[in-house]
Design a protein around this motif. Structure first.
Motif, PDB file in Angstrom:
ATOM      1  N   ARG A  75     112.505  19.308  41.111  1.00 40.30           N
ATOM      2  CA  ARG A  75     112.286  19.057  42.531  1.00 40.30           C
ATOM      3  C   ARG A  75     110.888  18.524  42.818  1.00 40.30           C
ATOM      4  N   CYS A  76     110.048  18.477  41.801  1.00 37.60           N
ATOM      5  CA  CYS A  76     108.667  18.015  41.959  1.00 37.60           C
ATOM      6  C   CYS A  76     108.631  16.495  42.092  1.00 37.60           C
ATOM      7  N   TRP A  77     107.926  15.975  43.086  1.00 39.96           N
ATOM      8  CA  TRP A  77     107.855  14.537  43.312  1.00 39.96           C
ATOM      9  C   TRP A  77     107.298  13.810  42.094  1.00 39.96           C
ATOM     10  N   ALA A  78     106.228  14.337  41.518  1.00 43.44           N
ATOM     11  CA  ALA A  78     105.609  13.673  40.367  1.00 43.44           C
ATOM     12  C   ALA A  78     106.562  13.628  39.179  1.00 43.44           C
ATOM     13  N   HIS A  79     107.285  14.714  38.964  1.00 43.79           N
ATOM     14  CA  HIS A  79     108.238  14.754  37.856  1.00 43.79           C
ATOM     15  C   HIS A  79     109.425  13.823  38.108  1.00 43.79           C
ATOM     16  N   ARG A  80     109.642  13.463  39.370  1.00 46.55           N
ATOM     17  CA  ARG A  80     110.730  12.538  39.708  1.00 46.55           C
ATOM     18  C   ARG A  80     110.246  11.093  39.773  1.00 46.55           C
ATOM     19  N   GLY A  81     109.017  10.850  39.339  1.00 47.08           N
ATOM     20  CA  GLY A  81     108.521   9.479  39.243  1.00 47.08           C
ATOM     21  C   GLY A  81     107.686   9.008  40.411  1.00 47.08           C
ATOM     22  N   LEU A  82     107.470   9.864  41.419  1.00 43.11           N
ATOM     23  CA  LEU A  82     106.642   9.483  42.558  1.00 43.11           C
ATOM     24  C   LEU A  82     105.183   9.858  42.283  1.00 43.11           C
ATOM     25  N   VAL A  83     104.274   9.173  42.949  1.00 44.67           N
ATOM     26  CA  VAL A  83     102.852   9.466  42.767  1.00 44.67           C
ATOM     27  C   VAL A  83     102.470  10.635  43.674  1.00 44.67           C
ATOM     28  N   CYS A  84     102.125  11.765  43.070  1.00 41.35           N
ATOM     29  CA  CYS A  84     101.729  12.952  43.846  1.00 41.35           C
ATOM     30  C   CYS A  84     100.910  13.880  42.950  1.00 41.35           C
ATOM     31  N   ASP A  85      99.740  14.242  43.433  1.00 42.25           N
ATOM     32  CA  ASP A  85      98.915  15.219  42.716  1.00 42.25           C
ATOM     33  C   ASP A  85      98.297  16.214  43.698  1.00 42.25           C
ATOM     34  N   CYS A 127     102.420  21.396  48.915  1.00 43.16           N
ATOM     35  CA  CYS A 127     103.544  20.694  48.284  1.00 43.16           C
ATOM     36  C   CYS A 127     104.381  19.986  49.350  1.00 43.16           C
ATOM     37  N   PRO A 128     104.634  18.669  49.204  1.00 43.76           N
ATOM     38  CA  PRO A 128     105.352  17.918  50.235  1.00 43.76           C
ATOM     39  C   PRO A 128     106.862  18.144  50.230  1.00 43.76           C
ATOM     40  N   GLU A 129     107.384  18.711  49.152  1.00 39.84           N
ATOM     41  CA  GLU A 129     108.821  18.969  49.088  1.00 39.84           C
ATOM     42  C   GLU A 129     109.169  20.138  50.004  1.00 39.84           C
ATOM     43  N   SER A 130     110.383  20.143  50.544  1.00 36.49           N
ATOM     44  CA  SER A 130     110.816  21.213  51.440  1.00 36.49           C
ATOM     45  C   SER A 130     112.181  21.755  50.998  1.00 36.49           C
ATOM     46  N   PRO A 131     112.232  23.049  50.629  1.00 34.96           N
ATOM     47  CA  PRO A 131     111.086  23.952  50.444  1.00 34.96           C
ATOM     48  C   PRO A 131     110.243  23.508  49.254  1.00 34.96           C
ATOM     49  N   PRO A 132     109.031  24.029  49.140  1.00 37.92           N
ATOM     50  CA  PRO A 132     108.122  23.570  48.082  1.00 37.92           C
ATOM     51  C   PRO A 132     108.731  23.676  46.686  1.00 37.92           C
ATOM     52  N   ALA A 133     108.373  22.722  45.849  1.00 40.51           N
ATOM     53  CA  ALA A 133     108.849  22.725  44.464  1.00 40.51           C
ATOM     54  C   ALA A 133     108.049  23.686  43.601  1.00 40.51           C
ATOM     55  N   ILE A 134     107.070  24.321  44.204  1.00 41.29           N
ATOM     56  CA  ILE A 134     106.240  25.279  43.483  1.00 41.29           C
ATOM     57  C   ILE A 134     106.212  26.573  44.297  1.00 41.29           C
ATOM     58  N   ARG A 135     106.275  27.696  43.617  1.00 45.33           N
ATOM     59  CA  ARG A 135     106.277  28.990  44.295  1.00 45.33           C
ATOM     60  C   ARG A 135     105.394  29.959  43.519  1.00 45.33           C
ATOM     61  N   ILE A 136     105.043  31.050  44.179  1.00 48.04           N
ATOM     62  CA  ILE A 136     104.224  32.073  43.537  1.00 48.04           C
ATOM     63  C   ILE A 136     105.082  33.306  43.276  1.00 48.04           C
ATOM     64  N   VAL A 137     105.146  33.718  42.029  1.00 51.57           N
ATOM     65  CA  VAL A 137     105.817  34.969  41.675  1.00 51.57           C
ATOM     66  C   VAL A 137     104.753  36.064  41.702  1.00 51.57           C
ATOM     67  N   PRO A 138     104.887  37.055  42.603  1.00 51.95           N
ATOM     68  CA  PRO A 138     103.848  38.087  42.718  1.00 51.95           C
ATOM     69  C   PRO A 138     103.608  38.840  41.415  1.00 51.95           C
ATOM     70  N   ALA A 139     102.393  39.292  41.234  1.00 54.51           N
ATOM     71  CA  ALA A 139     102.033  40.057  40.040  1.00 54.51           C
ATOM     72  C   ALA A 139     102.932  41.280  39.908  1.00 54.51           C
ATOM     73  N   GLY A 140     103.459  41.487  38.722  1.00 57.15           N
ATOM     74  CA  GLY A 140     104.312  42.639  38.457  1.00 57.15           C
ATOM     75  C   GLY A 140     105.767  42.442  38.809  1.00 57.15           C
ATOM     76  N   ALA A 141     106.099  41.338  39.485  1.00 60.33           N
ATOM     77  CA  ALA A 141     107.490  41.088  39.852  1.00 60.33           C
ATOM     78  C   ALA A 141     108.259  40.567  38.644  1.00 60.33           C
ATOM     79  N   PRO A 142     109.579  40.796  38.594  1.00 61.21           N
ATOM     80  CA  PRO A 142     110.371  40.245  37.490  1.00 61.21           C
ATOM     81  C   PRO A 142     110.206  38.735  37.412  1.00 61.21           C
ATOM     82  N   GLY A 143     109.953  38.220  36.230  1.00 58.64           N
ATOM     83  CA  GLY A 143     109.790  36.783  36.049  1.00 58.64           C
ATOM     84  C   GLY A 143     108.360  36.316  36.118  1.00 58.64           C
TER      85      GLY A 143
END
Length: 243
Positions: free
Chosen positions: A178-188, A225-241
């Motif tokens: 779902r990441c724009w850069a990984h899909r070939g678009l210019v995004c950093d 992150c411009p994707e909706s919902p964001p292509a990046i998320r935060i897994v809280p410390a101690g949470a599964p995964g």
């Protein structure tokens, strides 16, 4: 069954859990003491083949203590998840592990008041025993790692940090599909917004790559992150995964 004002099944169960953990801790401590005494006095009267029996006993005690320590830790984590309805929350920097955090936090709101950017919010009644404790929603306002909250916490629920790089609120996880850069678009944007570029996020071949060992979990990357919902998320410390 009737409960006194402010009490309930959860509040009655918590002391029992603490007593159980304390008992298991004392048992483990006693076994460690016995093991230490045995190691200091290898000539202890065990009779027969003393060396083999001492080795067997030593290994057995070590395995038992390790097992007890693991059981206590797992029980503590499970208790924390039950108390909060199984929820995992992105806590402010310096937060103790969740079960200890819930016990230490007095819901004084000082961290909320000290948070200039307004990143810290308070959980509502749907969070169960975690109601009134601080959390961060990076979609609304990520943490800027100013660390003011850690300086005003009166009970040590948020431990003071000298260096923002030591914060471990959680770990960023990128969905490459779902990441724009990984899909070939210019995004950093995530790389540009990261407080520690090249340490926590690197651009490799035009696409972002997370370095979990350096990620503070601040959520700045999620926020931009411009994707909706964001292509990046935060897994809280101690949470599964969480890495």
């Amino acid at each position: 069954m009737a409960f006194a004002a402010g009490a309930g099944p959860g509040s009655m169960a918590a002391p029992a859990r603490r007593r159980c953990s304390a008992t298991m801790g004392m048992l483990a401590a006693g076994m460690l003491a016995a093991l230490g005494a045995l190691q200091q006095n290898p000539a202890a009267s065990l009779g027969g083949n003393g060396v083999d029996r001492r080795s067997f006993l030593r290994r057995g005690l070590q395995d038992l203590v390790r097992g007890l320590a693991g059981a206590v830790e797992q029980a503590s984590l499970e208790a924390g998840r039950r108390l909060t309805g199984g929820g995992s929350y992105l806590r402010p920097p310096g937060a103790l592990p969740e079960p200890a955090f819930l016990l230490a936090c007095t819901r004084c709101r000082k961290c909320l008041e000290a948070c200039g950017p307004g990143a810290i919010r308070l959980l509502g009644p749907e969070a169960g025993a975690a109601m009134g404790t601080p959390y961060i929603d990076p979609l609304g306002q990520p943490c800027t790692l100013c660390l003011e909250c850690t300086r005003v916490c009166p009970e040590g629920a948020l431990e003071a940090l000298a260096d923002p790089r030591r914060a471990r609120m959680g770990t960023a996880v990128l969905e490459a599909a779902r990441c724009w850069a990984h899909r070939g678009l210019v995004c950093d944007l995530c790389y540009a917004r990261c407080p520690f570029p090249e340490e926590a996020i690197r651009m490799e071949g035009g696409v972002p790559s997370i370095r979990p060992e350096a990620c503070t979990g601040c959520g700045q990357c999620v926020y931009v992150c411009p994707e909706s919902p964001p292509a990046i998320r935060i897994v809280p410390a101690g949470a599964p995964g969480e890495a």
